[in-house]
Design an enzyme around this catalytic site. Structure first.
Site, PDB file in Angstrom:
ATOM      1  N   ASP A  49       6.907   0.068   8.348  1.00  0.00           N
ATOM      2  CA  ASP A  49       8.118  -0.461   7.712  1.00  0.00           C
ATOM      3  C   ASP A  49       9.366   0.332   8.090  1.00  0.00           C
ATOM      4  O   ASP A  49      10.473  -0.027   7.689  1.00  0.00           O
ATOM      5  CB  ASP A  49       7.966  -0.520   6.190  1.00  0.00           C
ATOM      6  CG  ASP A  49       7.672   0.822   5.548  1.00  0.00           C
ATOM      7  OD1 ASP A  49       6.905   1.609   6.125  1.00  0.00           O
ATOM      8  OD2 ASP A  49       8.209   1.087   4.451  1.00  0.00           O
ATOM      9  N   HIS A  50       9.184   1.366   8.905  1.00  0.00           N
ATOM     10  CA  HIS A  50      10.318   2.156   9.377  1.00  0.00           C
ATOM     11  C   HIS A  50      10.504   2.089  10.900  1.00  0.00           C
ATOM     12  O   HIS A  50      11.532   2.557  11.394  1.00  0.00           O
ATOM     13  CB  HIS A  50      10.157   3.616   8.956  1.00  0.00           C
ATOM     14  CG  HIS A  50      10.221   3.810   7.473  1.00  0.00           C
ATOM     15  ND1 HIS A  50      11.333   4.316   6.825  1.00  0.00           N
ATOM     16  CD2 HIS A  50       9.311   3.535   6.493  1.00  0.00           C
ATOM     17  CE1 HIS A  50      11.101   4.355   5.520  1.00  0.00           C
ATOM     18  NE2 HIS A  50       9.880   3.883   5.297  1.00  0.00           N
ATOM     19  N   HIS A  70       5.218  13.466   2.456  1.00  0.00           N
ATOM     20  CA  HIS A  70       4.735  12.095   2.431  1.00  0.00           C
ATOM     21  C   HIS A  70       3.270  12.118   2.867  1.00  0.00           C
ATOM     22  O   HIS A  70       2.682  13.204   3.016  1.00  0.00           O
ATOM     23  CB  HIS A  70       5.607  11.250   3.373  1.00  0.00           C
ATOM     24  CG  HIS A  70       5.428   9.776   3.221  1.00  0.00           C
ATOM     25  ND1 HIS A  70       5.250   9.162   1.996  1.00  0.00           N
ATOM     26  CD2 HIS A  70       5.392   8.772   4.151  1.00  0.00           C
ATOM     27  CE1 HIS A  70       5.126   7.869   2.180  1.00  0.00           C
ATOM     28  NE2 HIS A  70       5.197   7.600   3.472  1.00  0.00           N
ATOM     29  N   ASP A  91      10.673   8.795   3.300  1.00  0.00           N
ATOM     30  CA  ASP A  91       9.766   8.667   2.161  1.00  0.00           C
ATOM     31  C   ASP A  91       9.253  10.050   1.764  1.00  0.00           C
ATOM     32  O   ASP A  91       8.835  10.837   2.614  1.00  0.00           O
ATOM     33  CB  ASP A  91       8.586   7.773   2.524  1.00  0.00           C
ATOM     34  CG  ASP A  91       9.005   6.335   2.790  1.00  0.00           C
ATOM     35  OD1 ASP A  91      10.207   6.038   2.683  1.00  0.00           O
ATOM     36  OD2 ASP A  91       8.121   5.515   3.107  1.00  0.00           O
ATOM     37  N   HIS A 130      14.846   1.840  -0.784  1.00  0.00           N
ATOM     38  CA  HIS A 130      13.396   1.780  -0.615  1.00  0.00           C
ATOM     39  C   HIS A 130      12.752   1.373  -1.946  1.00  0.00           C
ATOM     40  O   HIS A 130      11.861   2.040  -2.463  1.00  0.00           O
ATOM     41  CB  HIS A 130      12.864   3.136  -0.118  1.00  0.00           C
ATOM     42  CG  HIS A 130      11.537   3.042   0.592  1.00  0.00           C
ATOM     43  ND1 HIS A 130      10.349   3.163  -0.071  1.00  0.00           N
ATOM     44  CD2 HIS A 130      11.222   2.839   1.898  1.00  0.00           C
ATOM     45  CE1 HIS A 130       9.352   3.072   0.799  1.00  0.00           C
ATOM     46  NE2 HIS A 130       9.865   2.863   2.009  1.00  0.00           N
TER      47      HIS A 130
END
Length: 313
Positions: free
Chosen positions: A67-68, A140, A211, A269
């Site tokens: 997703d990044h 993370h 994140d 986010h």
């Protein structure tokens, strides 16, 4: 300087939020744009903005979750079609270069401009006469970085009346004084730049975090920052999930900004579990701890003017 959010969701796209991408517009400062993360369909999001991909000078990737990064090969390819010629530098964790190049290889994609890859480690990863960017590891489930972008001090304003009183004529000598150079007049008199300019102005500091669960490096990167962009995937009722999955809550992000002495906090986010009707509650909870808090939606844009963060309509 402007910040425009191209994707503010977590994990996967939803009807309300695309995956992570943030544009730091430095059009006045250097005529370019820096992109932070590039989730799936980032280039499609760009179509709804005034951003020109050929203006993107640098891309900073916080970590290698899909997703990044899943929007990166497509954006890089389109940049060629759209006339991008200048070198693009991509900063990210080890493995990013291999993944991008493999994507190009198996899809037979040809890029018409040079790409420089910088596999980052903690410390200063970029510095020139305008900016310094520092990276630190966050906490993370895979290696993930946060970035601190510091604009170096700006020259003070030229005090024209004072310069004229000292006998400086109109013309290029005034420009030299403004740029910090001392000059000598025709009569031999030396005029020091510091005599006719105001003190240097402090540049802005923006912290953009990937994140992360609550950690000390988030606070260090955010220390006395003007703007902190912090994830808020969960809320206080799901704090245990946040820690287990390497994420933060809205309340935890607000506490980081408060303890770091930051000026403004932008929460993004956001998990798809939160409906649009929940957002105001999330924001109020953060504001109880850190009043200068915002929660963003896709395409929200902020400007930094006169040391104030302004949300644009």
């Amino acid at each position: 300087m402007q910040l425009q959010f191209l994707g503010t969701g977590a994990g996967m796209p939803s009807k309300e939020r695309n995956t992570s991408a943030l544009a730091l517009k430095l059009l006045e400062e250097r005529g370019t744009i820096w992109l932070f993360d590039c989730g799936e369909a980032t280039q499609h999001q760009i179509l709804h903005t005034t951003i020109r991909p050929r203006k993107i000078e640098k891309i900073f990737i916080t970590h290698l979750h899909g997703d990044h990064i899943f929007g990166l090969p497509g954006l890089l390819s389109s940049r060629s079609f759209l006339g991008g010629e200048d070198t693009l530098t991509i900063y990210g964790p080890k493995g990013l270069r291999e993944w991008v190049q493999f994507s190009f290889e198996i899809s037979n994609t040809h890029i018409t401009y040079a790409i420089e890859y910088v596999e980052i480690e903690e410390g200063v990863i970029f510095e020139d006469d305008q900016f310094i960017v520092t990276a630190m590891e966050l906490e993370h489930v895979i290696q993930c970085f946060g970035f601190r972008i510091e604009q170096k001090a700006l020259p003070g304003e030229l005090l024209i009346d004072k310069a004229r009183e000292l006998g400086v004529p109109k013309g290029p000598l005034l420009g030299k004084l403004k740029n910090g150079e001392d000059i000598t007049l025709e009569n031999g008199q030396v005029i020091l730049s510091k005599e006719v300019t105001s003190p240097p102005k402090r540049g802005f500091v923006v912290t953009i975090l990937g994140d992360t669960r609550v950690c000390e490096n988030s606070k260090l990167l955010s220390r006395e920052a003007d703007i902190v962009v912090h994830e808020a995937t969960f809320d206080h009722t799901t704090a245990s999930h946040a820690a287990n999955y390497g994420h933060s809550t809205n309340v935890e992000a607000a506490q980081i900004a408060k303890e770091a002495g930051s000026n403004y906090l932008i929460l993004n986010h956001i998990s798809a579990r939160f409906l649009p009707s929940d957002i105001q509650t999330l924001l109020l909870e953060a504001k109880e701890i850190f009043p200068n808090s915002y929660i963003v939606n896709d395409f929200n844009q902020f400007s930094w003017k006169n040391n104030t963060l302004i949300k644009e309509d």
